[in-house]
Design a protein around this motif. Structure first.
Motif, PDB file in Angstrom:
ATOM      1  N   CYS A 265       3.551  93.238  46.888  1.00 52.50           N
ATOM      2  CA  CYS A 265       4.186  91.918  46.833  1.00 52.50           C
ATOM      3  C   CYS A 265       5.536  91.964  47.538  1.00 52.50           C
ATOM      4  O   CYS A 265       6.377  92.812  47.240  1.00 52.50           O
ATOM      5  CB  CYS A 265       4.353  91.486  45.387  1.00 52.50           C
TER       6      CYS A 265
ATOM      7  N   CYS B 221       8.314  91.054  44.363  1.00 55.41           N
ATOM      8  CA  CYS B 221       8.621  91.979  43.265  1.00 55.41           C
ATOM      9  C   CYS B 221       8.268  93.424  43.610  1.00 55.41           C
ATOM     10  O   CYS B 221       8.672  94.350  42.906  1.00 55.41           O
ATOM     11  CB  CYS B 221       7.901  91.553  41.989  1.00 55.41           C
TER      12      CYS B 221
ATOM     13  N   CYS C 213       2.156  88.475  44.819  1.00 60.17           N
ATOM     14  CA  CYS C 213       1.235  88.691  43.706  1.00 60.17           C
ATOM     15  C   CYS C 213       1.032  87.431  42.878  1.00 60.17           C
ATOM     16  O   CYS C 213       0.070  87.322  42.137  1.00 60.17           O
ATOM     17  CB  CYS C 213       1.746  89.830  42.817  1.00 60.17           C
TER      18      CYS C 213
ATOM     19  N   CYS D 141       6.315  84.552  42.567  1.00 63.71           N
ATOM     20  CA  CYS D 141       6.915  85.452  43.551  1.00 63.71           C
ATOM     21  C   CYS D 141       6.996  84.789  44.923  1.00 63.71           C
ATOM     22  O   CYS D 141       7.952  84.992  45.673  1.00 63.71           O
ATOM     23  CB  CYS D 141       6.128  86.756  43.637  1.00 63.71           C
TER      24      CYS D 141
HETATM   25 ZN   LIG Z   1       5.242  89.772  42.883  1.00 63.55          ZN
END
Ligand SMILES: [Zn+2]
Ligand SMILES: [Zn+2]
Ligand SMILES: [Zn+2]
Length: 464
Positions: free
Chosen positions: A156, A159, A185, A189
């Protein structure tokens, strides 16, 4: 060589000894203007040519995320993640802080440590009381992170979590519609990234630039990301305060987020030779060129013959931050099978970076929990003992000379830890040396540290 390195390295050739000396006599803003004047056409050509060349292949996502090996990263369970706090003992699963709510530095450090400082050592942490083996002494989220490995492509962009592919080789990965070069993800995000760094990095297809560079260049791009996470208005508004924070090394009573203030408090390595000064300014100008294309600045001069006021401000802040990231970066590790640690991102953890010293005989173990950096007591640490981290080179694995050279080259300091002072050398290959009386205790501590590291990793990643 990718376009960024090419722009920087080929521009160096445009300077002879005379112009290098002239450069070193100027102040920060004048240096940028002087270098820009000489390199602007060269850099413009390189970047324009690069962007013309990717127009054709844009929107083609490399398909190298399908490697099934990549699906084997281990995840922290949610229960483990929520109990990770300073004072929590990973080995015994107990919380040992007396006043768990009153940790220093916004819950980043355990209340069993205090920060001291001395002219020779700078800031360092000392145990106020016994800290048992396995206890977390510090846990910090990154102020900024950037990929330094091809392995992070399935992770991701916000994150840093690995997003596994399912059996049909499709997945929960949410791709960016515009550049198709990054994935997230979750929609949370995605929103987070699009409202900060990706707003700018998408426009300039930054992941296409990075894919042509050596992955380790990502460390330098931590500085770029510090700018793209905010906007130009923010840095212009706080410009003089940030310069003041950097000069004094102390946070002030400013309306600036703590993590940004802490970044500017960090101490960089000195840049003194004319060649280093030139390289610093070339990198800053290449950043400006990319940010300009990302519509980061509102006041770009039409003919681009000179740098605008806001471009110079971002350039000066770059020349402050580049020497800082060089010596204050930590890797983020992902845990693969057999608990193998794979470095995926570079990150800056300002509180930890500014308060812990290196030792070739460290008493802490470092692990990554998602993108957080967790420091754990590798053995029982006695009251009054300094807490120490390690930058790669342990005395039991490298000879004193090797360690000193590595630390000088990469972190720009002369190591004076107990192992270097007493000239403890690599004994892994020669266990007989452990019989020397002086080495017995440190050797046992080395073995104990390795053991703690393994148990901590297995508790965090193999509990389910
Ligand atoms: Zn994420
Ligand atoms: Zn995008
Ligand atoms: Zn040392």
């Amino acid at each position: 060589m990718g376009p960024f390195s090419n722009a920087v390295f080929s521009s160096k050739e445009l300077f002879d000894e005379h112009s290098l000396n002239e450069l070193s006599l100027l102040d920060g803003e004048q240096r940028l203007a002087y270098v820009y004047e000489k390199v602007k056409d060269n850099m413009e050509n390189i970047f324009s040519e690069f962007y013309a060349s990717i127009d054709n292949i844009d929107n083609e996502m490399d398909d190298n995320n399908n490697d099934s090996e990549l699906n084997e990263y281990k995840e922290l369970s949610e229960t483990v993640e929520s109990s990770l706090k300073p004072g929590y003992n990973i080995l015994t699963d107990k919380h040992n802080n007396k006043t768990s709510s009153k940790c220093t530095e916004e819950s980043i450090l355990s209340d069993k440590v205090e920060i001291k400082s001395s002219p020779g050592q700078g800031r360092f942490q000392v145990a106020k009381e016994l800290i048992p083996k396995g206890e977390i002494v510090a846990l910090e989220s990154p102020a900024v992170k950037f990929s330094i490995s091809r392995e992070s492509e399935g992770m991701c962009d916000s994150c840093g979590k690995f997003i596994p592919l399912n059996e049909e080789q499709t997945s929960q990965r949410i791709q960016c519609h515009d550049c198709a070069q990054v994935c997230w993800c979750s929609s949370k995000c995605k929103e987070q990234a699009i409202s900060s760094h990706h707003k700018f990095e998408c426009k300039i297809r930054l992941s296409q630039v990075m894919r042509r560079e050596h992955p380790s260049l990502g460390k330098l791009f931590l500085v770029f990301r510090i700018f793209t996470q905010k906007n130009c208005k923010f840095f212009l508004h706080h410009y003089s305060n940030l310069i003041e924070i950097h000069a004094s090394g102390n946070q002030g009573n400013f309306d600036i987020p703590h993590d940004i203030q802490r970044l500017f408090c960090l101490v960089g390595h000195p840049v003194t030779s004319p060649a280093q000064i030139l390289e610093l300014n070339l990198v800053a100008i290449a950043f400006i060129r990319l940010l300009r294309q990302a519509d980061y600045f509102s006041d770009v001069t039409m003919n681009k013959q000179e740098l605008s006021k806001s471009e110079i401000a971002i350039g000066v802040l770059s020349t402050i931050l580049i020497p800082v990231i060089n010596v204050n970066t930590h890797p983020i590790y992902h845990t693969a099978k057999d608990l193998e640690q794979i470095s995926t991102f570079a990150a800056i953890y300002p509180v930890i970076a500014s308060s812990l010293n290196h030792s070739c005989h460290p008493n802490l173990v470092r692990v990554s929990a998602m993108d957080k950096l967790v420091l754990v007591a590798a053995r029982n640490i006695q009251k009054g003992e300094e807490l120490t981290d390690m930058y790669t080179v342990h005395w039991a694995e490298y000879d004193t000379e090797q360690r000193k050279q590595y630390l000088k080259k990469n972190f720009h300091f002369d190591c004076v830890c107990c192992a270097c002072k007493k000239d403890w050398n690599n004994i892994e290959d020669n266990p007989l040396k452990t019989n020397e009386d002086e080495r017995k205790v440190p050797w046992n501590q080395y073995m104990e540290r390795n053991h703690t590291e393994q148990i901590v990793l297995s508790k965090l990643f193999e509990r389910n």
